[in-house]
Scaffold this motif. Structure first.
Motif, PDB file in Angstrom:
ATOM      1  N   ALA A 181      17.984  -9.583 -12.851  1.00  8.82           N
ATOM      2  CA  ALA A 181      18.702  -9.714 -11.429  1.00  8.82           C
ATOM      3  C   ALA A 181      18.650 -10.786 -10.942  1.00  8.82           C
ATOM      4  O   ALA A 181      17.871 -11.576 -10.836  1.00  8.82           O
ATOM      5  CB  ALA A 181      18.017  -8.662 -10.566  1.00  8.82           C
ATOM      6  N   ASP A 182      20.117 -11.442 -10.359  1.00  7.73           N
ATOM      7  CA  ASP A 182      20.314 -12.920 -10.055  1.00  7.73           C
ATOM      8  C   ASP A 182      19.365 -13.015  -8.572  1.00  7.73           C
ATOM      9  O   ASP A 182      18.992 -14.341  -8.499  1.00  7.73           O
ATOM     10  CB  ASP A 182      21.733 -12.835  -9.721  1.00  7.73           C
ATOM     11  N   GLU A 183      19.311 -12.014  -7.757  1.00  5.06           N
ATOM     12  CA  GLU A 183      18.780 -12.242  -6.675  1.00  5.06           C
ATOM     13  C   GLU A 183      17.161 -12.498  -6.684  1.00  5.06           C
ATOM     14  O   GLU A 183      16.453 -12.718  -5.715  1.00  5.06           O
ATOM     15  CB  GLU A 183      18.897 -10.900  -5.884  1.00  5.06           C
ATOM     16  N   LEU A 184      16.619 -12.215  -7.883  1.00 10.83           N
ATOM     17  CA  LEU A 184      15.271 -12.620  -8.096  1.00 10.83           C
ATOM     18  C   LEU A 184      15.020 -14.239  -8.134  1.00 10.83           C
ATOM     19  O   LEU A 184      13.843 -14.638  -7.886  1.00 10.83           O
ATOM     20  CB  LEU A 184      14.643 -12.190  -9.622  1.00 10.83           C
ATOM     21  N   GLU A 185      15.739 -15.000  -8.461  1.00 14.93           N
ATOM     22  CA  GLU A 185      15.803 -16.482  -8.166  1.00 14.93           C
ATOM     23  C   GLU A 185      15.345 -17.072  -6.971  1.00 14.93           C
ATOM     24  O   GLU A 185      15.835 -16.637  -6.063  1.00 14.93           O
ATOM     25  CB  GLU A 185      17.231 -17.258  -8.810  1.00 14.93           C
ATOM     26  N   GLY A 186      14.405 -17.785  -7.062  1.00 15.41           N
ATOM     27  CA  GLY A 186      13.479 -18.386  -5.948  1.00 15.41           C
ATOM     28  C   GLY A 186      12.912 -17.207  -4.885  1.00 15.41           C
ATOM     29  O   GLY A 186      12.188 -17.547  -4.143  1.00 15.41           O
ATOM     30  N   ARG A 187      12.506 -16.132  -5.568  1.00 14.01           N
ATOM     31  CA  ARG A 187      11.830 -15.055  -4.876  1.00 14.01           C
ATOM     32  C   ARG A 187      10.769 -14.470  -5.881  1.00 14.01           C
ATOM     33  O   ARG A 187       9.832 -14.036  -5.307  1.00 14.01           O
ATOM     34  CB  ARG A 187      12.481 -14.010  -4.356  1.00 14.01           C
ATOM     35  N   TYR A 188      10.984 -14.550  -6.997  1.00 17.54           N
ATOM     36  CA  TYR A 188      10.011 -13.734  -8.047  1.00 17.54           C
ATOM     37  C   TYR A 188       9.632 -14.860  -9.104  1.00 17.54           C
ATOM     38  O   TYR A 188      10.436 -15.726  -9.527  1.00 17.54           O
ATOM     39  CB  TYR A 188      10.963 -12.741  -8.628  1.00 17.54           C
ATOM     40  N   SER A 189       8.331 -14.813  -9.590  1.00 15.19           N
ATOM     41  CA  SER A 189       7.710 -15.884 -10.511  1.00 15.19           C
ATOM     42  C   SER A 189       8.094 -15.549 -11.840  1.00 15.19           C
ATOM     43  O   SER A 189       7.990 -14.371 -12.354  1.00 15.19           O
ATOM     44  CB  SER A 189       6.302 -15.587 -10.317  1.00 15.19           C
ATOM     45  N   PHE A 190       8.885 -16.518 -12.489  1.00 16.03           N
ATOM     46  CA  PHE A 190       9.264 -16.271 -13.944  1.00 16.03           C
ATOM     47  C   PHE A 190       8.408 -16.747 -15.134  1.00 16.03           C
ATOM     48  O   PHE A 190       8.296 -16.449 -16.056  1.00 16.03           O
ATOM     49  CB  PHE A 190      10.458 -16.993 -14.171  1.00 16.03           C
ATOM     50  N   PHE A 201       3.455 -19.194 -11.060  1.00 19.09           N
ATOM     51  CA  PHE A 201       4.307 -20.552 -10.852  1.00 19.09           C
ATOM     52  C   PHE A 201       5.502 -20.206 -10.523  1.00 19.09           C
ATOM     53  O   PHE A 201       6.175 -19.204 -10.353  1.00 19.09           O
ATOM     54  CB  PHE A 201       4.280 -20.998 -12.309  1.00 19.09           C
ATOM     55  N   GLY A 202       6.244 -21.612 -10.343  1.00 21.30           N
ATOM     56  CA  GLY A 202       7.639 -21.479 -10.064  1.00 21.30           C
ATOM     57  C   GLY A 202       8.050 -21.531  -8.491  1.00 21.30           C
ATOM     58  O   GLY A 202       7.281 -21.459  -7.639  1.00 21.30           O
ATOM     59  N   ASP A 203       9.275 -21.243  -8.334  1.00 21.24           N
ATOM     60  CA  ASP A 203       9.616 -21.251  -6.892  1.00 21.24           C
ATOM     61  C   ASP A 203       9.576 -19.738  -6.313  1.00 21.24           C
ATOM     62  O   ASP A 203      10.318 -19.182  -6.794  1.00 21.24           O
ATOM     63  CB  ASP A 203      11.104 -21.723  -6.844  1.00 21.24           C
ATOM     64  N   ILE A 204       8.685 -19.642  -5.247  1.00 24.26           N
ATOM     65  CA  ILE A 204       8.537 -18.217  -4.566  1.00 24.26           C
ATOM     66  C   ILE A 204       8.372 -18.682  -3.265  1.00 24.26           C
ATOM     67  O   ILE A 204       7.542 -18.788  -2.678  1.00 24.26           O
ATOM     68  CB  ILE A 204       7.224 -17.748  -5.065  1.00 24.26           C
ATOM     69  N   ASN A 205       9.568 -18.359  -2.620  1.00 26.86           N
ATOM     70  CA  ASN A 205       9.661 -18.484  -1.131  1.00 26.86           C
ATOM     71  C   ASN A 205       9.478 -19.728  -0.660  1.00 26.86           C
ATOM     72  O   ASN A 205       8.627 -19.818   0.464  1.00 26.86           O
ATOM     73  CB  ASN A 205       9.047 -17.219  -0.485  1.00 26.86           C
ATOM     74  N   HIS A 224       9.458  -3.700  -4.703  1.00 24.15           N
ATOM     75  CA  HIS A 224       8.404  -3.928  -3.617  1.00 24.15           C
ATOM     76  C   HIS A 224       7.894  -5.330  -4.009  1.00 24.15           C
ATOM     77  O   HIS A 224       6.828  -5.638  -3.053  1.00 24.15           O
ATOM     78  CB  HIS A 224       7.616  -2.796  -3.628  1.00 24.15           C
ATOM     79  N   PHE A 225       8.215  -5.976  -4.942  1.00 23.66           N
ATOM     80  CA  PHE A 225       7.633  -7.352  -5.377  1.00 23.66           C
ATOM     81  C   PHE A 225       7.324  -8.394  -4.134  1.00 23.66           C
ATOM     82  O   PHE A 225       6.726  -9.289  -3.975  1.00 23.66           O
ATOM     83  CB  PHE A 225       8.260  -8.073  -6.627  1.00 23.66           C
ATOM     84  N   TYR A 226       8.474  -8.113  -3.087  1.00 25.29           N
ATOM     85  CA  TYR A 226       8.466  -9.178  -2.008  1.00 25.29           C
ATOM     86  C   TYR A 226       7.203  -9.151  -1.001  1.00 25.29           C
ATOM     87  O   TYR A 226       7.077  -9.867  -0.293  1.00 25.29           O
ATOM     88  CB  TYR A 226       9.984  -8.980  -1.272  1.00 25.29           C
ATOM     89  N   ARG A 227       6.461  -8.168  -1.060  1.00 22.17           N
ATOM     90  CA  ARG A 227       5.392  -8.176  -0.022  1.00 22.17           C
ATOM     91  C   ARG A 227       3.854  -8.265  -0.981  1.00 22.17           C
ATOM     92  O   ARG A 227       3.971  -8.120  -2.095  1.00 22.17           O
ATOM     93  CB  ARG A 227       5.315  -6.836   0.420  1.00 22.17           C
ATOM     94  N   ARG A 228       2.919  -8.498  -0.232  1.00 20.53           N
ATOM     95  CA  ARG A 228       1.633  -8.653  -0.620  1.00 20.53           C
ATOM     96  C   ARG A 228       1.039  -7.445  -0.085  1.00 20.53           C
ATOM     97  O   ARG A 228       0.902  -7.129   0.921  1.00 20.53           O
ATOM     98  CB  ARG A 228       1.059 -10.001  -0.073  1.00 20.53           C
TER      99      ARG A 228
END
Length: 307
Positions: free
Chosen positions: A193-202, A242-246, A289-293
């Motif tokens: 999913a393209d929208e995961l970029e910058g929001r989800y750790s790869f 790791f990576g760009d997460i919010n 639901h990955f966006y929340r802690r």
């Protein structure tokens, strides 16, 4: 005379069949060596929780992970092995009609290679997992108000996980097995999913430490024996994202660190199921639901993959 020959033939075939069955049974009893036993210890245990527990999760009837696995091996002394698992994670919500909304589908194939000599009790092996994680939906990632579409939003990613698994005697008891694994997980950009970029750790670093404690008992000859399934199990798991997460900083523990501690106890009257208590703090692992802690404590039933 003809009947006698028929009976003799039937008896011969029956004895032959029983001999083959006995040989197969004996062969099955000796095919489990330390390598494949530690492969079983590397599997994820299926479980079901009682409600959502205590924490910041919405009311649930239960959460359940169904993770059967198929162990593939060619011989008793093989140094290679593989498993296949069609794992599914579901949550039943405590709402009208008790909906089971957007399960996580996580089919996985894993490969294992033993590094030390066959027959040694101390085992070290490399493993490689190829996993798909999606929720089976094809709707828009975001709602019209900009919030995450957790009802029908399309969540999909694929990843490789490469790691090392080993057993070491750490706890000073004769009736325990201890296992440690460390691994790196990489989500490659194929059908993601393209929208995961910058929001989800790869890229994720996992560490897992497990202690199995077995019941001691004596047989008729008073020889010390151990039960085949652990009586108590303790599992400590950590993950660093790791990576760009919010736009989180590298040392932002709140955004990047996942922690889980599970303790399970199997009463005497249960053979393959245990009661467990789990504390988890970190990223919500349920697809969209990955966006929340979440920080939760819950109890439930756990099925053993280790035998």
């Amino acid at each position: 005379m003809k009947k006698l020959k028929t009976y003799l033939l039937i008896g011969f075939v029956w004895c032959l069949g029983m001999g083959n069955l006995r040989a197969q049974t004996e062969d099955l009893q000796v095919t489990e060596n330390s390598f494949f036993r530690t492969i079983r210890a590397n599997q994820t245990d299926s479980y079901i929780t009682f409600s959502q527990g205590i924490g910041n999760m919405e009311p649930l009837i239960f959460e359940a992970l169904i993770a059967p696995y198929f162990l593939l091996r060619t011989s008793r002394d093989a140094k290679w092995g593989a498993t296949i698992s069609p794992a599914i994670l579901i949550r039943m919500y405590a709402e009208e009609s008790f909906p089971v909304r957007t399960p996580s589908y996580m089919p996985e194939i894993s490969f294992y290679h033993q590094l030390n000599k066959t027959g040694e009790e101390t085992i070290k092996y490399l493993f490689l997992n190829l996993t798909h994680h999606s929720n089976g939906q094809d709707g828009d990632f975001f709602n019209e108000d900009g919030s995450f579409n957790t009802f029908s939003g399309d969540f999909s990613t694929n990843y490789l996980e490469l790691g090392l698994f080993l057993n070491r005697n750490v706890v000073p008891f004769a009736n325990t097995n201890e296992y440690f694994k460390t691994s790196l997980e990489y989500h490659f950009d194929v059908k993601r999913a393209d929208e995961l970029e910058g929001r989800y750790s790869f890229v994720r670093w996992h560490n897992n430490f497990r202690i199995f404690r077995f019941l001691e008992y004596s047989d008729a000859s008073q020889k010390l024996m151990f039960d085949k399934n652990p009586r108590v199990q303790t599992r400590l798991e950590t993950t660093w994202l790791f990576g760009d997460i919010n736009d989180a900083s590298f040392f932002d523990l709140k955004e990047r660190f996942n922690f889980s501690l599970t303790m399970a106890y199997r009463p005497k009257f249960l053979s393959d199921v245990s009661l467990f208590a789990n504390f988890y703090s970190g990223e919500d692992y349920y697809n969209m639901h990955f966006y929340r802690r979440i920080t939760i404590f819950r109890i439930g039933l756990q099925a053993y993959s280790f035998k």
